[in-house]
Design an enzyme around this catalytic site. Structure first.
Site, PDB file in Angstrom:
ATOM      1  N   GLU A  54      42.800  69.728  29.436  1.00  0.00           N
ATOM      2  CA  GLU A  54      43.864  68.853  29.935  1.00  0.00           C
ATOM      3  C   GLU A  54      44.024  67.641  29.027  1.00  0.00           C
ATOM      4  O   GLU A  54      43.194  67.388  28.143  1.00  0.00           O
ATOM      5  CB  GLU A  54      43.545  68.439  31.383  1.00  0.00           C
ATOM      6  CG  GLU A  54      43.525  69.651  32.302  1.00  0.00           C
ATOM      7  CD  GLU A  54      43.344  69.314  33.773  1.00  0.00           C
ATOM      8  OE1 GLU A  54      42.986  68.156  34.095  1.00  0.00           O
ATOM      9  OE2 GLU A  54      43.569  70.220  34.596  1.00  0.00           O
ATOM     10  N   GLU A  65      43.673  80.735  29.260  1.00  0.00           N
ATOM     11  CA  GLU A  65      44.101  82.000  28.663  1.00  0.00           C
ATOM     12  C   GLU A  65      44.611  81.791  27.242  1.00  0.00           C
ATOM     13  O   GLU A  65      44.267  82.534  26.311  1.00  0.00           O
ATOM     14  CB  GLU A  65      45.228  82.634  29.495  1.00  0.00           C
ATOM     15  CG  GLU A  65      44.842  83.009  30.907  1.00  0.00           C
ATOM     16  CD  GLU A  65      45.063  81.895  31.919  1.00  0.00           C
ATOM     17  OE1 GLU A  65      44.868  80.708  31.575  1.00  0.00           O
ATOM     18  OE2 GLU A  65      45.431  82.212  33.054  1.00  0.00           O
TER      19      GLU A  65
END
Ligand code: THU
Length: 152
Positions: A54, A65
């Site tokens: 993040e 992913e």
């Protein structure tokens, strides 16, 4: 990067899920607290893990992913068999995490037939093809005639 080895299909799926779950400890998720791990089985037989990373500028966040895919692609992989995704909440609870829309399209570029393994219980995992999760993904022709890499 680990080797998945020569296990049976079912054990391979569970093993990938375990690697994804283990990877969640490295997630950088100070804003959502939602820690995602992915384990991507590439054509070479190697497994590349990834986590969500993040950012204070929220839109700069990358999902687990795509981290796994970018790691693998930058090591020269172009074929992918399966990806497992595991998640934990900030409270440490195991959570379901299906790939977001951006990740579905990102993966579709390389592997419309990849198996996507999700769930909260390694004994009862959901296994779907990406083409089920993204039936009509976007794809362009390759104007380079299929050459994907650079030249030296
Ligand atoms: N996240 C992933 O890593 N993968 C997904 O497919 C869904 C969402 C992350 C992004 C963000 O860091 C957190 O989960 C909450 O959205």
């Amino acid at each position: 990067m680990k080797d998945a080895g020569e296990k049976g299909y079912d054990e391979m799926m569970k093993g990938l899920y375990d690697m994804a779950a283990e990877a969640t400890v490295n997630a950088y998720a100070p804003f959502s607290g939602f820690c995602v791990g992915a384990a991507l089985l590439a054509g070479s037989g190697k497994v590349y893990t990834g986590v969500n990373v993040e950012n204070s500028s929220y839109g700069a966040t990358i999902c687990a992913e795509r981290t796994a895919f970018v790691k693998a692609i930058s090591e020269g992989e172009r074929e992918f068999a399966a990806i497992a995704i595991a998640a934990k909440t900030g409270a440490g609870e195991i959570a379901e995490s299906l790939p977001c829309g951006i990740c579905r399209q990102f993966m579709f570029e390389f592997s419309p037939d990849i198996y996507v393994i999700t769930g909260t219980d390694r004994e009862a995992l959901d296994v779907r093809k990406l083409s089920q999760l993204l039936p009509l993904g976007f794809a362009l022709e390759h104007p380079t005639g299929g050459r994907q890499g650079g030249t030296l």
